[in-house]
Motif scaffolding. Structure first.
Motif, PDB file in Angstrom:
ATOM      1  N   LEU A  34      77.353 -52.411 113.311  1.00 35.53           N
ATOM      2  CA  LEU A  34      78.535 -52.378 114.183  1.00 35.53           C
ATOM      3  C   LEU A  34      79.786 -52.136 113.366  1.00 35.53           C
ATOM      4  O   LEU A  34      80.678 -51.387 113.786  1.00 35.53           O
TER       5      LEU A  34
ATOM      6  N   LEU B 108      74.686 -50.032 119.715  1.00 41.40           N
ATOM      7  CA  LEU B 108      74.013 -50.101 121.013  1.00 41.40           C
ATOM      8  C   LEU B 108      72.769 -49.219 121.041  1.00 41.40           C
ATOM      9  O   LEU B 108      71.789 -49.546 121.718  1.00 41.40           O
TER      10      LEU B 108
ATOM     11  N   TYR C 219      78.792 -55.713 122.191  1.00 37.49           N
ATOM     12  CA  TYR C 219      77.445 -55.660 121.612  1.00 37.49           C
ATOM     13  C   TYR C 219      76.605 -56.849 122.067  1.00 37.49           C
ATOM     14  O   TYR C 219      75.461 -56.689 122.516  1.00 37.49           O
TER      15      TYR C 219
END
Length: 418
Positions: A295, A304, A334
């Motif tokens: 991320l 994702l 997330y």
């Protein structure tokens, strides 16, 4: 190359306008429902007022305020789903005289009068645009099934002699679609304007309600933070700590066996190494649970994609998020998707799921859907209350639609800055 860029720009512009038109239709249809309710409330108000001239309507006067409040709350909920939250007023006053003096009640009466008349006309006009666009746009497919002298659909009254006339009707349908795409968002905003002006608390009342809302939001944020710390502590205590204790015990056993039974040392050290590797794996899982490295390195879309790719249920992912959002917002998005997909796998019995993420100005919109059995309820657990707490901590919005038999749709909106 410039030509390709221009085509891409026009395609993106058209896609954006089409999406805005479809969204406007959703707004208008929702507004049509509340405007019909407002019209009914307005008729009831007129009937009670007329009966009051005979002295009978005074017994029903209190019901007018309750009906108006119920309809106004439906509009507040609708406006909150599509924009900034509209905070509801305090409870209705106890007496009719106090209700007539209450500025919020007066504003609701004014809103019912406007939305039940002008708003209803706007809603009908906006609703007919897509109806006529579809009806006329598909006319060449079924024109042969009607009497030529009967004319075309809707207000088109000329004779249909053949496919050429049917194409003329199709052009009218294209015109309706163009009007819808061009004017639909404006109609939706105009339809919602009375509610935005009259159903929001005024002055000090609005400030007091917002302070109360912020207090509740802060409490939700603290609860979410505490729950997250508890989850991390439990993961470290039940997993990593126990593995490290086992490693320590095995090392002690190996040291004692070095003098008594040297042949067993190798086996003990192998078990200690396996326990160490398991502890490291669990520790990495805990670290990823705090903030996944992908991320931070590659952004929300890549993170994702990893979730969708490892989901036990086939998951379709669409991400349209230009640029980067704040780290906290991306982390929240997330974990929301991760928790939602976990619920899909554990509880829904779904055969497929879909995740759509897009950014519109300063708002990040997420939609998670599945074709499972439905019936999801926050009161039943399944992590839904935790999801709501996370969203409320960021002053976002959360709407769950899960009728029995499915499908389940989770709509989330998070502020992400401009």
């Amino acid at each position: 190359m410039p030509r390709k860029t221009g085509v891409t720009t026009w395609r993106g512009y058209f896609t954006e306008r089409l999406r805005a038109g479809v969204t406007a239709v959703e707004h208008i249809v929702g507004g049509l429902g509340t405007s019909l309710l407002a019209f009914v409330a307005l008729v009831w108000l007129a009937m009670v007022a007329a009966a009051s001239l005979l002295g009978v309507g005074l017994l029903l006067a209190s019901t007018v305020f309750r009906v108006n409040r119920a309809v106004a709350n439906r509009e507040r909920a609708r406006l909150t789903r599509w924009g900034p939250a509209v905070i509801g007023p305090p409870p209705l006053p106890a007496t009719i005289r106090e209700a007539l003096r209450d500025p919020e009640v007066r504003r609701e009466l004014a809103w019912v009068s406007v939305h039940g008349t002008v708003g209803l006309l706007l809603s009908i006009a906006g609703f007919l645009l897509p109806v006529y666009a579809i009806q006329n746009g598909t006319f060449p497919l079924w024109y042969w099934a009607i009497d030529p002298d009967a004319g075309g659909p809707g207000f088109i009254g000329w004779r249909i002699d053949g496919f050429a006339d049917a194409l003329g009707v199709w052009l009218v349908g294209v015109g309706f679609a163009a009007v819808l795409i061009g004017l639909g968002p404006g109609i939706a905003k105009l339809q919602a304007l009375p509610g935005r002006r009259l159903l929001t608390p005024a002055g000090d009342a609005d400030l007091s309600l917002r302070v109360a809302e912020l207090t509740a939001t802060r409490a939700a944020a603290l609860d979410a933070h505490t729950a997250e710390l508890r989850r991390i502590e439990r993961s470290l205590h039940d997993g990593t700590q126990n593995r490290l204790v086992a490693v320590n015990v095995l090392i002690g056993a190996a040291r004692r066996a070095a003098d008594r039974n040297p042949a067993a040392v190798a086996d003990i050290l192998e078990r200690a190494q396996e326990a160490t590797e398991q502890a490291l794996a669990e520790l990495r899982a805990v670290v990823r649970g705090i903030l996944p490295p992908v991320l931070d390195d590659r952004g929300l879309g890549a993170a994702l994609a990893g979730l969708a790719g490892t989901c036990a249920v086939p998951c379709e992912l669409q991400v349209d998020v230009p640029g980067r959002c704040a780290v906290s917002v991306e982390a929240t998005a997330y974990f929301l998707v991760a928790e939602a997909l976990t619920n899909v796998v554990k509880h829904s019995g779904a055969a497929s799921a879909a995740v759509t993420v897009r950014r519109e100005q300063d708002r990040l919109h997420l939609r998670i859907t599945d074709d499972g059995c439905g019936g999801a309820d926050e009161k039943g657990g399944s992590g839904l209350r935790g999801i709501r707490r996370r969203i409320e901590a960021y002053d976002g919005r959360f709407v769950l639609t899960s009728p029995p038999g499915g499908p389940t749709t989770m709509d989330v909106e998070l502020p992400c800055g401009s």
